[in-house]
Scaffold this active site. Structure first.
Site, PDB file in Angstrom:
ATOM      1  CD  GLU A   5      32.452  16.545  -1.673  1.00  0.00           C
ATOM      2  OE1 GLU A   5      31.427  15.898  -1.932  1.00  0.00           O
ATOM      3  OE2 GLU A   5      33.612  16.151  -1.933  1.00  0.00           O
ATOM      4  CD  GLU A  28      31.824   8.215  -5.570  1.00  0.00           C
ATOM      5  OE1 GLU A  28      32.627   7.786  -6.417  1.00  0.00           O
ATOM      6  OE2 GLU A  28      31.001   9.113  -5.821  1.00  0.00           O
ATOM      7  CB  VAL A  39      37.458  12.604   9.473  1.00  0.00           C
ATOM      8  CG1 VAL A  39      37.630  12.670  10.991  1.00  0.00           C
ATOM      9  CG2 VAL A  39      38.190  11.388   8.914  1.00  0.00           C
ATOM     10  N   GLY A  44      42.545  15.960  11.966  1.00  0.00           N
ATOM     11  CA  GLY A  44      43.890  16.260  12.451  1.00  0.00           C
ATOM     12  C   GLY A  44      44.416  15.233  13.440  1.00  0.00           C
ATOM     13  N   GLY A  92      44.720  11.827  12.445  1.00  0.00           N
ATOM     14  CA  GLY A  92      45.174  10.656  11.689  1.00  0.00           C
ATOM     15  C   GLY A  92      44.066   9.695  11.286  1.00  0.00           C
ATOM     16  CB  ILE A  93      40.401   9.594  11.933  1.00  0.00           C
ATOM     17  CG1 ILE A  93      40.620   9.611  13.454  1.00  0.00           C
ATOM     18  CG2 ILE A  93      39.238   8.666  11.549  1.00  0.00           C
ATOM     19  CD1 ILE A  93      39.408  10.077  14.269  1.00  0.00           C
ATOM     20  N   GLY A  94      41.539  10.169   9.007  1.00  0.00           N
ATOM     21  CA  GLY A  94      41.371  10.143   7.542  1.00  0.00           C
ATOM     22  C   GLY A  94      42.483   9.340   6.885  1.00  0.00           C
ATOM     23  CE1 TYR A 123      42.325  11.734  -0.285  1.00  0.00           C
ATOM     24  CE2 TYR A 123      41.351  13.650  -1.334  1.00  0.00           C
ATOM     25  CZ  TYR A 123      41.221  12.529  -0.530  1.00  0.00           C
ATOM     26  OH  TYR A 123      40.013  12.217   0.024  1.00  0.00           O
ATOM     27  CD  GLU A 156      48.231  10.809 -17.603  1.00  0.00           C
ATOM     28  OE1 GLU A 156      47.145  10.253 -17.890  1.00  0.00           O
ATOM     29  OE2 GLU A 156      49.223  10.184 -17.156  1.00  0.00           O
TER      30      GLU A 156
END
Lengths: 173, 173
Positions: free
Chosen positions: A27, A91, A95, A101, A103-105, A139, A151
């Site tokens: 990040e 929060e 992974v 890639g 499927g863990i997340g 997401y 919004e």
């Protein structure tokens, strides 16, 4: 790949702290990480914990290059909407790169949703940086709505001197 | 004008419910309010409450046109940053229109900050609609940073079918 998702324990805090640092580098803000496994132990595993967490683990034979078997985590807590009630807020979802890639997340996030539903939560919320398109796309593909885009919700923060100043001006009664 | 700020009690939930509806009208979304004073009593005043609240009250002689003495509220809870630790999140801050401009909103918010500092929180966070410039200006003038504008944080939500679908796909282990 085989993996399990389970509730975090105090002895996971060192691995969580390592992964929190890895996520902050992704990040682009590692200098903002001020807490260590000690604060995580205190804040997540006392009588009134400030958060809950899940750990994704792989068997020994699939351990990472550096020897880690704890390869992902989700950290969440409960918040509240005065319009709709109980909400679970995720929060962090992380992974390790070499385990993505698989499927863990998705499994970690689904488990947060399931735990939230058990607690009668009607929403799962999270926040994402706008340049982080891989996460944003992930997401949105799973059915999330971007409330900032649709919004106009903005995130505000008081910290440091601004927070101290506010707190000092509080009525004493 | 004289007023007091104090912790909310179960018997305040009817007035809170009234003010939550008033706030939702101001935020142009009254149809989104699905909970009543009963859910507030259950969720805010049980063994592990989902929120805390403060009530602003005026003396009888200053009661509102409709006879109310509870004229504002703040609703908050604790969240967690894996970078900096404990955070207090102010979900709602509301003062009835005829009581604005008298320092009541500022007093409620300062008290949330003070309570948060007592709990070793290093941040006070909140979210605001971008068209709500009176509120946005109020918070920015008091020293808040707009993290959506400066860092690009977006708010995401899963609810309804998207949440159900996620929860159903959770690993069973």
């Amino acid at each position: 790949m085989e993996f399990t998702v389970r509730a975090g324990k105090p002895e996971d805090c060192k691995d969580m702290s390592r992964m929190i640092m890895e996520l902050s580098i992704y990040e682009k803000a590692p200098e903002q990480v001020k807490i260590s496994h000690k604060e995580l132990e205190r804040d997540g595993f006392s009588a009134n914990p400030f958060f809950q967490c899940l750990i994704a683990e792989v068997p020994e034979q699939h351990r990472s290059k550096e020897g880690h078997t704890k390869v992902g985590y989700a950290l969440y807590f409960y918040t509240y909407s005065t319009w709709t009630g109980r909400t679970v807020f995720m929060e962090d979802l992380y992974v390790m790169e070499e385990f993505r890639g698989k499927g863990i997340g998705k499994a970690l996030m689904s488990k947060v949703a399931a735990v939230g539903k058990e607690q009668q939560c009607v929403r799962l919320q999270l926040s994402v940086l706008d340049w982080n398109t891989p996460s944003l796309d992930f997401y949105l593909a799973k059915g999330a709505q971007d409330l900032t885009a649709s919004e106009g919700w903005h995130f505000l923060r008081f910290d440091g001197e601004a927070l101290d100043r506010l707190a000092k001006e509080a009525p004493k009664n």
